[in-house]
Design a protein around this motif. Sequence first.
Motif, PDB file in Angstrom:
ATOM      1  N   PHE A   1      15.842 -17.616 -52.197  1.00 44.06           N
ATOM      2  CA  PHE A   1      15.427 -16.231 -52.398  1.00 44.06           C
ATOM      3  C   PHE A   1      15.571 -15.906 -53.889  1.00 44.06           C
ATOM      4  O   PHE A   1      16.641 -15.533 -54.369  1.00 44.06           O
ATOM      5  CB  PHE A   1      16.273 -15.276 -51.560  1.00 44.06           C
ATOM      6  CG  PHE A   1      15.773 -13.849 -51.596  1.00 44.06           C
ATOM      7  CD1 PHE A   1      14.685 -13.460 -50.825  1.00 44.06           C
ATOM      8  CD2 PHE A   1      16.374 -12.907 -52.406  1.00 44.06           C
ATOM      9  CE1 PHE A   1      14.219 -12.150 -50.865  1.00 44.06           C
ATOM     10  CE2 PHE A   1      15.923 -11.603 -52.466  1.00 44.06           C
ATOM     11  CZ  PHE A   1      14.836 -11.222 -51.681  1.00 44.06           C
ATOM     12  N   THR A   2      14.484 -16.077 -54.603  1.00 38.99           N
ATOM     13  CA  THR A   2      14.496 -15.929 -56.053  1.00 38.99           C
ATOM     14  C   THR A   2      14.295 -14.473 -56.458  1.00 38.99           C
ATOM     15  O   THR A   2      14.028 -13.603 -55.627  1.00 38.99           O
ATOM     16  CB  THR A   2      13.364 -16.759 -56.665  1.00 38.99           C
ATOM     17  OG1 THR A   2      12.119 -16.246 -56.157  1.00 38.99           O
ATOM     18  CG2 THR A   2      13.495 -18.232 -56.286  1.00 38.99           C
ATOM     19  N   LYS A   3      14.370 -14.229 -57.764  1.00 36.19           N
ATOM     20  CA  LYS A   3      14.088 -12.883 -58.267  1.00 36.19           C
ATOM     21  C   LYS A   3      12.620 -12.508 -58.051  1.00 36.19           C
ATOM     22  O   LYS A   3      12.279 -11.341 -57.932  1.00 36.19           O
ATOM     23  CB  LYS A   3      14.472 -12.785 -59.745  1.00 36.19           C
ATOM     24  CG  LYS A   3      15.978 -12.849 -59.962  1.00 36.19           C
ATOM     25  CD  LYS A   3      16.352 -12.712 -61.431  1.00 36.19           C
ATOM     26  CE  LYS A   3      17.869 -12.765 -61.594  1.00 36.19           C
ATOM     27  NZ  LYS A   3      18.309 -12.669 -63.011  1.00 36.19           N
ATOM     28  N   THR A   4      11.761 -13.520 -57.995  1.00 33.16           N
ATOM     29  CA  THR A   4      10.363 -13.265 -57.667  1.00 33.16           C
ATOM     30  C   THR A   4      10.234 -12.861 -56.203  1.00 33.16           C
ATOM     31  O   THR A   4       9.486 -11.933 -55.861  1.00 33.16           O
ATOM     32  CB  THR A   4       9.502 -14.512 -57.938  1.00 33.16           C
ATOM     33  OG1 THR A   4       9.738 -14.966 -59.269  1.00 33.16           O
ATOM     34  CG2 THR A   4       8.025 -14.219 -57.760  1.00 33.16           C
ATOM     35  N   ALA A   5      10.980 -13.540 -55.332  1.00 33.82           N
ATOM     36  CA  ALA A   5      10.960 -13.188 -53.910  1.00 33.82           C
ATOM     37  C   ALA A   5      11.407 -11.747 -53.695  1.00 33.82           C
ATOM     38  O   ALA A   5      10.925 -11.067 -52.772  1.00 33.82           O
ATOM     39  CB  ALA A   5      11.857 -14.148 -53.133  1.00 33.82           C
ATOM     40  N   ALA A   6      12.304 -11.267 -54.552  1.00 29.54           N
ATOM     41  CA  ALA A   6      12.779  -9.893 -54.419  1.00 29.54           C
ATOM     42  C   ALA A   6      11.672  -8.885 -54.676  1.00 29.54           C
ATOM     43  O   ALA A   6      11.755  -7.727 -54.235  1.00 29.54           O
ATOM     44  CB  ALA A   6      13.940  -9.662 -55.384  1.00 29.54           C
ATOM     45  N   LYS A   7      10.627  -9.297 -55.378  1.00 30.01           N
ATOM     46  CA  LYS A   7       9.487  -8.413 -55.665  1.00 30.01           C
ATOM     47  C   LYS A   7       8.340  -8.612 -54.683  1.00 30.01           C
ATOM     48  O   LYS A   7       7.320  -7.944 -54.774  1.00 30.01           O
ATOM     49  CB  LYS A   7       8.982  -8.671 -57.088  1.00 30.01           C
ATOM     50  CG  LYS A   7       9.927  -8.232 -58.192  1.00 30.01           C
ATOM     51  CD  LYS A   7      10.029  -6.718 -58.256  1.00 30.01           C
ATOM     52  CE  LYS A   7      10.870  -6.255 -59.428  1.00 30.01           C
ATOM     53  NZ  LYS A   7      10.971  -4.780 -59.475  1.00 30.01           N
ATOM     54  N   ALA A   8       8.495  -9.564 -53.751  1.00 28.45           N
ATOM     55  CA  ALA A   8       7.403  -9.909 -52.851  1.00 28.45           C
ATOM     56  C   ALA A   8       7.304  -8.932 -51.688  1.00 28.45           C
ATOM     57  O   ALA A   8       8.272  -8.249 -51.329  1.00 28.45           O
ATOM     58  CB  ALA A   8       7.607 -11.323 -52.314  1.00 28.45           C
ATOM     59  N   THR A   9       6.122  -8.876 -51.088  1.00 26.83           N
ATOM     60  CA  THR A   9       5.967  -8.160 -49.829  1.00 26.83           C
ATOM     61  C   THR A   9       6.372  -9.042 -48.661  1.00 26.83           C
ATOM     62  O   THR A   9       6.775  -8.553 -47.605  1.00 26.83           O
ATOM     63  CB  THR A   9       4.509  -7.700 -49.639  1.00 26.83           C
ATOM     64  OG1 THR A   9       3.650  -8.859 -49.688  1.00 26.83           O
ATOM     65  CG2 THR A   9       4.091  -6.729 -50.724  1.00 26.83           C
ATOM     66  N   ASP A  10       6.260 -10.385 -48.853  1.00 25.71           N
ATOM     67  CA  ASP A  10       6.602 -11.336 -47.806  1.00 25.71           C
ATOM     68  C   ASP A  10       7.316 -12.527 -48.427  1.00 25.71           C
ATOM     69  O   ASP A  10       6.800 -13.129 -49.381  1.00 25.71           O
ATOM     70  CB  ASP A  10       5.338 -11.826 -47.095  1.00 25.71           C
ATOM     71  CG  ASP A  10       4.597 -10.717 -46.383  1.00 25.71           C
ATOM     72  OD1 ASP A  10       4.831 -10.545 -45.185  1.00 25.71           O
ATOM     73  OD2 ASP A  10       3.782 -10.040 -47.046  1.00 25.71           O
ATOM     74  N   PHE A  11       8.465 -12.870 -47.901  1.00 24.83           N
ATOM     75  CA  PHE A  11       9.207 -14.034 -48.352  1.00 24.83           C
ATOM     76  C   PHE A  11       9.281 -15.040 -47.218  1.00 24.83           C
ATOM     77  O   PHE A  11       9.685 -14.715 -46.106  1.00 24.83           O
ATOM     78  CB  PHE A  11      10.613 -13.659 -48.812  1.00 24.83           C
ATOM     79  CG  PHE A  11      11.490 -14.846 -49.106  1.00 24.83           C
ATOM     80  CD1 PHE A  11      12.688 -15.044 -48.430  1.00 24.83           C
ATOM     81  CD2 PHE A  11      11.120 -15.790 -50.051  1.00 24.83           C
ATOM     82  CE1 PHE A  11      13.498 -16.141 -48.700  1.00 24.83           C
ATOM     83  CE2 PHE A  11      11.916 -16.898 -50.323  1.00 24.83           C
ATOM     84  CZ  PHE A  11      13.110 -17.069 -49.640  1.00 24.83           C
ATOM     85  N   VAL A  12       8.872 -16.284 -47.509  1.00 27.97           N
ATOM     86  CA  VAL A  12       8.905 -17.368 -46.541  1.00 27.97           C
ATOM     87  C   VAL A  12       9.904 -18.410 -47.037  1.00 27.97           C
ATOM     88  O   VAL A  12       9.671 -19.050 -48.060  1.00 27.97           O
ATOM     89  CB  VAL A  12       7.511 -18.011 -46.371  1.00 27.97           C
ATOM     90  CG1 VAL A  12       7.575 -19.163 -45.384  1.00 27.97           C
ATOM     91  CG2 VAL A  12       6.487 -16.964 -45.940  1.00 27.97           C
TER      92      VAL A  12
END
Length: 927
Positions: A262-273
């Motif tokens: 769970f990266t800092k980019t994932a924190a900005k995502a609408t969906d994290f896989v």
Amino acid sequence: MPSKKLLKKGEFSGNSTKTINYNFDRRTFLKFSTATAALAGLSTMPSVVKKSSAANAKSPYPKSEIIRTVCTHCAVACGVYAEVQNGVWLRQEIAQDHPISRGGHCCKGASAIDMVKSEKRLKHPLKKVNGKWQKISWKQVLDEVSEKLMKLRKENGPDSVMWIGSAKVSNEMAYLQRKLAAFWGTNNIDHQARICHSTTVAGVANTWGYGAMTNSINDIRNSKCVFMIGSNAAEAHPISMQHILYAKEVNNAPVIVVDPRFTKTAAKATDFVQIRSGTDTAYVMGLINVILENGWEDKDFIRRRVSGFDQLKKEAKNYPPEVVSEVTGVPAEDIKRVAKILAQNRPGTIIWCMGGTQHSIGSSNTRAYCILQLVLGNMGVAGGGANIFRGHDNVQGATDMCVLSHSLPAYYGLSDGAWKHWSRVWDVDYEWIKSRFHNDEYMGKPGFTLSRWYEGALQDDEITQYTPLKAVVFWGCSSNSQSQYHKLKKALDKLDMVVIIDPFPTMTAVASDKDNVYLLPTTSQFETSGSVTSSQRGIQWRYKVVDPVYDSKDDYTILAELVDRFGFADKFYKNIKTVPEDATRELNKGSLTIGYNGQTPERIKKHTDNWHTFDVVTLEAKGGPCDGEYYGLPWPCWTEEHPGTPILYDMSKPVKKGGLPFRARFGTEYTYPDGKKENQLAAAGTTMPGSEADGGYPEFSGVVEGTNWKTDLSQKTLKYALDKGMAPFGNARARCYVWNFPDPVPIHREPLHSPSPEMIKKYPTYDDKPDHYRVFTKYKSEQKLDWHKEFPLILTTGRMVEYMGGGAETRSNKYLAELQPTMYAEVNVETANNYGLRDGDMIWIESPNGGKVKVQTKISARVGKDTIFLPFHFGGFFMGDSWAGKYPEGSEPYALGEAANVVTNYGYDIVTQMQETKTGLCKMSKA
């Protein structure tokens, strides 16, 4: 040396150039080094308004000058304004009018000034004598290095030396590095791209023709969906995030992040896989399965522009959501949901980085990503494409110049025809070039790679070369970026000579225990000039900011001194009198395959000088000196009148206006193993505006007898094609089925070090491969069912925003080192509790292949309970021991730590020999 672009303070669009030679002593330099570098990136400037004379009078730096240049870190290629007074770089200011960075800097970019100011720089040439660093003169170091290299060449052959080039130099210098290896008589040359995006280049080029990013970072603003897999842009490419978030916020585009962590980019995502590391191909093929089962594919696009689709459909049936869920750990319903999001939100773009490439099936991963975009019809359109973010500032350019062991510049390969072409470009006799090599076989034989050159010295695995490696020249490349670093250290101890040409002492300098090391202090790229190519194929001119500091020399000068001592300067510089501009013109002349011929130094400089005139969305100049051209003249740029190609394979525009079809580089027809034949050219009616051909056509043979469009140096063939409204490389279909790959359609194969015996049985790896870039490479013999019993945790590595690559320059930056001084391992909360660990505890991480590191525990929910994450930028410690005292006095980086690549596992891509650092195994214990 070339002139540098100087602007009056507050003036951003002037065209006058001026050469000023600055000389200052170290006392003066240190006096000015107290300027506010830490906050430099926060200051601002007016975009077009000149400061009044009264304002200038109040300036703390009267009569200073502003120089446009380009950040030397990642390949977003942000604009920088450098304020210089009396030859001293006082401060940097944000380029608010730069079309890509638009006033943004990450912390690395904001502190770029410290590349010049850092007291950790190498200040003069050094050699190791009786275990101590000894200061020597430039003449002595150049004489000794050249004499020893020539002696090794005479006694052991030209292949006894490995040349490791760099993505941290200009296009011109990268080109000259590859030319140097050719004149030396070896293909033993490689650089950072081998271990970051070689699998991208192979996979992408073999799908639709060119191995590069298809659209642009700015074009993501047009996307209706952003699918990121193995990319942590928020930390690796922070300034790109403004364009990604624009798509999210303005277009309401879903942002899907697929990553084991769970990266800092994932924190900005609408969906994290959260995917199991090493299962990218299975996951993407699962998405394709759902799309095809529901009939969501772009049927018309596939009919007109895609081949091998039937073979893809057959293979995709093996990846239903339930099966993919078992492989990847992603719930079947989530696979179906993401596939539906992709289908319902077009055009969508796909973004990937090293999380997808650094695998033993990295070439299959990148192929799968490409096929997903073909199935969705997302190619050749604004908002679509494959946006492949690259790492170092000029890694795209150095790759285009083929500082690589398997090709001459511009991807011509190593065939006789390729050597004859470049011999004509260099204006040297082909037979003379041929005579420089050990024999004809080695002239056409790919050399050692950056990932495994050390095997050429150790000879632990079988090598297919007549001589072991005796010397290695590291020119701007950090060795601690290479996996299994403990083996590389043994190789350094075995070599007769190690030469390091770098502004900072890298970890390589202290890794060898022998008196076989020379340090040649080159300049930072702010103390020289030349062109650099960003991820999006756009080229900018990096103007020189100041003259070399301390007793350093720029790369061009060091190269010229060595070439002169090697005895072929007259041939090498036959058509190069002014560096770098004449080098630009020479590479323009020869690089017809990728259309590097229209970007003359004058045109590149004009774009950099007028970057404020380009539109933020289209990157097209609206009026001004560059009207109608695209920023950076992204290749292919076929002629000096061509505007550049902003979106590859966009058939909505005439070829003279930047449009292109897919490249016809794989023939006109293919017969599949079942006997079925398929046309590889585009369907009838698939035509670009103004084209004289209706539908597909093959590449152009030469107007000049004995040539083709790639080898006709008069460029008559190329211009003939353009005049007919046609692409010189033909009009073909993209391939779902790549018959020249071990797996023609991508399939999942378990990592060599897999935590799952069941998955290994179902999805085994390849047979071992002999003579894989001159070394024997293990696959099945390395993949064991019981690795996980002793090494139960998955090991993965990645980037931090504060540092770059091996970290020699950024960990020597006091501002960045203060932000992140400590090497660490991310450990899941549950795992930490099971091992009895608290935050900050010291732990040992050990590899199945013998390496181990001692690092600090960082308890985090970012990683799953089966995963350990290590940042890969640190160096200066080795298996628990500090090497701080081994650096030249005063040059050890501010931040030291264990190198993650001491514990990254054995594993290499079957096509490119990319190292597998994203999905190994390890064990953990409290120190």
